[in-house]
Design a protein around this motif. Sequence first.
Motif, PDB file in Angstrom:
ATOM      1  N   THR A  49      17.569  15.903  17.745  1.00 29.48           N
ATOM      2  CA  THR A  49      18.674  16.534  17.469  1.00 29.48           C
ATOM      3  C   THR A  49      19.954  15.693  17.237  1.00 29.48           C
ATOM      4  O   THR A  49      20.709  15.840  16.378  1.00 29.48           O
ATOM      5  CB  THR A  49      19.056  17.466  18.897  1.00 29.48           C
ATOM      6  N   MET A  50      20.168  14.529  17.793  1.00 30.28           N
ATOM      7  CA  MET A  50      21.184  13.494  17.568  1.00 30.28           C
ATOM      8  C   MET A  50      20.911  12.996  16.308  1.00 30.28           C
ATOM      9  O   MET A  50      21.773  12.639  15.487  1.00 30.28           O
ATOM     10  CB  MET A  50      21.106  12.439  18.652  1.00 30.28           C
ATOM     11  N   ALA A  51      19.625  12.853  15.872  1.00 30.90           N
ATOM     12  CA  ALA A  51      19.439  12.210  14.488  1.00 30.90           C
ATOM     13  C   ALA A  51      19.810  12.991  13.431  1.00 30.90           C
ATOM     14  O   ALA A  51      20.231  12.686  12.313  1.00 30.90           O
ATOM     15  CB  ALA A  51      17.897  11.933  14.452  1.00 30.90           C
ATOM     16  N   TRP A  52      19.437  14.371  13.589  1.00 28.28           N
ATOM     17  CA  TRP A  52      19.761  15.449  12.499  1.00 28.28           C
ATOM     18  C   TRP A  52      21.185  15.766  12.837  1.00 28.28           C
ATOM     19  O   TRP A  52      21.972  15.666  11.604  1.00 28.28           O
ATOM     20  CB  TRP A  52      18.951  16.684  12.793  1.00 28.28           C
ATOM     21  N   ALA A  53      21.941  15.652  13.925  1.00 27.74           N
ATOM     22  CA  ALA A  53      23.573  15.939  13.719  1.00 27.74           C
ATOM     23  C   ALA A  53      24.033  14.503  13.093  1.00 27.74           C
ATOM     24  O   ALA A  53      25.004  14.964  12.436  1.00 27.74           O
ATOM     25  CB  ALA A  53      23.879  15.900  15.100  1.00 27.74           C
ATOM     26  N   SER A  54      23.697  13.272  13.372  1.00 23.08           N
ATOM     27  CA  SER A  54      23.968  12.268  12.424  1.00 23.08           C
ATOM     28  C   SER A  54      24.122  12.258  11.089  1.00 23.08           C
ATOM     29  O   SER A  54      24.850  12.001  10.110  1.00 23.08           O
ATOM     30  CB  SER A  54      23.450  11.072  12.882  1.00 23.08           C
ATOM     31  N   ILE A  55      22.993  13.234  10.513  1.00 24.40           N
ATOM     32  CA  ILE A  55      22.811  13.147   8.892  1.00 24.40           C
ATOM     33  C   ILE A  55      23.671  14.311   8.661  1.00 24.40           C
ATOM     34  O   ILE A  55      24.265  14.395   7.547  1.00 24.40           O
ATOM     35  CB  ILE A  55      21.314  13.364   8.645  1.00 24.40           C
ATOM     36  N   GLU A  56      23.769  15.538   9.398  1.00 24.47           N
ATOM     37  CA  GLU A  56      24.458  16.594   9.027  1.00 24.47           C
ATOM     38  C   GLU A  56      26.097  16.489   8.959  1.00 24.47           C
ATOM     39  O   GLU A  56      26.890  17.032   8.123  1.00 24.47           O
ATOM     40  CB  GLU A  56      24.268  17.653  10.200  1.00 24.47           C
ATOM     41  N   ARG A  57      26.367  15.162   9.723  1.00 20.70           N
ATOM     42  CA  ARG A  57      27.866  14.834   9.835  1.00 20.70           C
ATOM     43  C   ARG A  57      28.325  14.265   8.402  1.00 20.70           C
ATOM     44  O   ARG A  57      29.430  14.592   7.960  1.00 20.70           O
ATOM     45  CB  ARG A  57      28.081  14.013  10.816  1.00 20.70           C
ATOM     46  N   HIS A  58      27.397  13.924   7.640  1.00 18.16           N
ATOM     47  CA  HIS A  58      27.751  13.148   6.246  1.00 18.16           C
ATOM     48  C   HIS A  58      27.842  14.508   5.401  1.00 18.16           C
ATOM     49  O   HIS A  58      28.889  14.451   4.476  1.00 18.16           O
ATOM     50  CB  HIS A  58      26.576  12.476   5.881  1.00 18.16           C
ATOM     51  N   LEU A  59      26.932  15.442   5.526  1.00 22.93           N
ATOM     52  CA  LEU A  59      27.213  16.716   4.822  1.00 22.93           C
ATOM     53  C   LEU A  59      28.417  17.396   4.981  1.00 22.93           C
ATOM     54  O   LEU A  59      29.008  18.011   4.190  1.00 22.93           O
ATOM     55  CB  LEU A  59      25.948  17.685   4.862  1.00 22.93           C
ATOM     56  N   LEU A  60      28.907  17.479   6.200  1.00 23.86           N
ATOM     57  CA  LEU A  60      30.062  18.130   6.524  1.00 23.86           C
ATOM     58  C   LEU A  60      31.275  17.707   6.241  1.00 23.86           C
ATOM     59  O   LEU A  60      32.223  18.189   5.616  1.00 23.86           O
ATOM     60  CB  LEU A  60      30.143  18.400   7.987  1.00 23.86           C
ATOM     61  N   ILE A  61      31.331  16.297   6.029  1.00 23.75           N
ATOM     62  CA  ILE A  61      32.305  15.686   5.514  1.00 23.75           C
ATOM     63  C   ILE A  61      32.659  15.379   4.028  1.00 23.75           C
ATOM     64  O   ILE A  61      33.577  15.696   3.292  1.00 23.75           O
ATOM     65  CB  ILE A  61      32.765  14.202   6.271  1.00 23.75           C
ATOM     66  N   PHE A  62      31.490  14.942   3.468  1.00 18.67           N
ATOM     67  CA  PHE A  62      31.491  14.847   1.955  1.00 18.67           C
ATOM     68  C   PHE A  62      30.854  15.808   1.088  1.00 18.67           C
ATOM     69  O   PHE A  62      31.177  15.880  -0.135  1.00 18.67           O
ATOM     70  CB  PHE A  62      30.589  13.507   1.716  1.00 18.67           C
ATOM     71  N   TYR A  63      30.302  16.665   1.668  1.00 21.12           N
ATOM     72  CA  TYR A  63      29.480  17.916   0.961  1.00 21.12           C
ATOM     73  C   TYR A  63      29.543  19.252   1.432  1.00 21.12           C
ATOM     74  O   TYR A  63      28.534  19.906   2.029  1.00 21.12           O
ATOM     75  CB  TYR A  63      27.962  17.642   0.671  1.00 21.12           C
ATOM     76  N   PRO A  64      30.766  19.545   1.765  1.00 20.08           N
ATOM     77  CA  PRO A  64      30.879  20.794   2.516  1.00 20.08           C
ATOM     78  C   PRO A  64      30.593  22.052   1.870  1.00 20.08           C
ATOM     79  O   PRO A  64      30.399  23.129   2.513  1.00 20.08           O
ATOM     80  CB  PRO A  64      32.592  20.774   2.797  1.00 20.08           C
ATOM     81  N   THR A  65      30.292  21.946   0.566  1.00 20.98           N
ATOM     82  CA  THR A  65      29.987  23.147  -0.231  1.00 20.98           C
ATOM     83  C   THR A  65      28.488  23.642   0.134  1.00 20.98           C
ATOM     84  O   THR A  65      27.963  24.628  -0.281  1.00 20.98           O
ATOM     85  CB  THR A  65      30.157  22.922  -1.846  1.00 20.98           C
ATOM     86  N   VAL A  66      27.703  22.627   0.824  1.00 14.19           N
ATOM     87  CA  VAL A  66      26.361  22.888   1.084  1.00 14.19           C
ATOM     88  C   VAL A  66      26.348  24.206   2.150  1.00 14.19           C
ATOM     89  O   VAL A  66      25.270  24.968   2.155  1.00 14.19           O
ATOM     90  CB  VAL A  66      25.595  21.648   1.552  1.00 14.19           C
ATOM     91  N   PHE A  67      27.413  24.371   2.892  1.00 14.49           N
ATOM     92  CA  PHE A  67      27.393  25.343   4.060  1.00 14.49           C
ATOM     93  C   PHE A  67      28.324  26.472   3.751  1.00 14.49           C
ATOM     94  O   PHE A  67      28.923  27.288   4.666  1.00 14.49           O
ATOM     95  CB  PHE A  67      28.003  24.711   5.276  1.00 14.49           C
ATOM     96  N   THR A  68      28.568  26.724   2.161  1.00 15.98           N
ATOM     97  CA  THR A  68      29.554  27.952   2.040  1.00 15.98           C
ATOM     98  C   THR A  68      28.957  29.145   2.062  1.00 15.98           C
ATOM     99  O   THR A  68      29.629  30.152   2.504  1.00 15.98           O
ATOM    100  CB  THR A  68      29.823  27.691   0.638  1.00 15.98           C
ATOM    101  N   THR A  69      27.778  29.153   1.972  1.00 14.46           N
ATOM    102  CA  THR A  69      27.085  30.600   1.766  1.00 14.46           C
ATOM    103  C   THR A  69      26.070  30.816   2.994  1.00 14.46           C
ATOM    104  O   THR A  69      25.622  29.852   3.665  1.00 14.46           O
ATOM    105  CB  THR A  69      26.267  30.723   0.477  1.00 14.46           C
ATOM    106  N   ARG A  70      25.841  31.969   3.373  1.00 18.24           N
ATOM    107  CA  ARG A  70      24.898  32.063   4.622  1.00 18.24           C
ATOM    108  C   ARG A  70      23.464  31.870   4.619  1.00 18.24           C
ATOM    109  O   ARG A  70      22.960  31.021   5.219  1.00 18.24           O
ATOM    110  CB  ARG A  70      24.839  33.766   4.982  1.00 18.24           C
ATOM    111  N   TYR A  71      22.976  32.027   3.200  1.00 18.75           N
ATOM    112  CA  TYR A  71      21.736  31.199   3.063  1.00 18.75           C
ATOM    113  C   TYR A  71      21.598  29.766   2.931  1.00 18.75           C
ATOM    114  O   TYR A  71      20.703  28.977   3.338  1.00 18.75           O
ATOM    115  CB  TYR A  71      21.230  31.633   1.676  1.00 18.75           C
ATOM    116  N   ARG A  72      22.807  29.136   2.670  1.00 20.44           N
ATOM    117  CA  ARG A  72      22.655  27.584   2.537  1.00 20.44           C
ATOM    118  C   ARG A  72      23.001  27.236   4.291  1.00 20.44           C
ATOM    119  O   ARG A  72      22.376  26.202   4.398  1.00 20.44           O
ATOM    120  CB  ARG A  72      23.888  27.162   1.831  1.00 20.44           C
ATOM    121  N   ARG A  73      23.625  28.053   4.856  1.00 19.96           N
ATOM    122  CA  ARG A  73      23.731  27.598   6.238  1.00 19.96           C
ATOM    123  C   ARG A  73      22.409  27.843   7.123  1.00 19.96           C
ATOM    124  O   ARG A  73      22.308  27.098   7.887  1.00 19.96           O
ATOM    125  CB  ARG A  73      24.955  28.697   6.958  1.00 19.96           C
TER     126      ARG A  73
END
Length: 261
Positions: A49-73
């Motif tokens: 979980t900590m490993a995935w959270a470290s990767i997801e932190r990059h997506l949240l900061i630099f690629y926030p559009t990845v989580f814009t829709t319900r399907y993508r989330r």
Amino acid sequence: MTISIVDSLLSHPFTLNYLRIGQVTPSTNSLCLFWNLINSNCSFATYLTMAWASIERHLLIFYPTVFTTRYRRILCHYTPLLVAAFVYPIMFSIIVVFVYPCRNEFIMSSIFCGYSCALRIPSVAMYARIAHNFIPTFIVVGSSLALLVRVITQKRRIHRNQFNWRRYRRMIVQLMTIISLFLVLTTPVTLVSIVQYCCLPMFGAAVQMPYLSFLIRFLNILMPFVCLSLLPEIWPKLLPGKTRRGRIVPVRTKTNNLLRT
């Protein structure tokens, strides 16, 4: 944090009782199976979980559009989190404790009853150590350092080689705390185990069980305190009575203009 709390409630009482008495009590195979199942499940789930959270932190900061829709989330957040925290750890723990074709012969005078028979096989133990300890630690440390360097580089470029360290002090403290926690608690026992499985079976045996195996247990113990101290925004979610209520401000109307018209 939830995984660490579950581990502290279900696994650590048996560990403390073993340290107090020097033997697994009650000395039954059912307790050993349950203890190994909880220990393997919570330990692996914390790392993954900590490993995935470290990767997801990059997506949240630099690629926030990845989580814009319900399907993508669902695809990019909930599904990987569910697999890392529940599906894979539970399946692997069940296989190594109950399904693997070997006979469990527990040692009541050893911590975790001497582990399950599957984890005593060098190939299985080496896979578990590398896949569940070494690789997640490498991902957490590498991703955290990469995020820190990337943020500093980008901000310096935008603000003409000027970086406000005080403004980003909280993020730096969070990342450095997580990096230090993983490096100090997991690296020694991981390296010793890998050397034992591949080259020297007795390498570090004098310090592995008395010290290193217990040192790695502090990761689940300390993780809730790290999350609560470095992430104060989650306090209102844990303490609903402490949430701030919106202030009611009276609305002012321009009565003079209305009277003139």
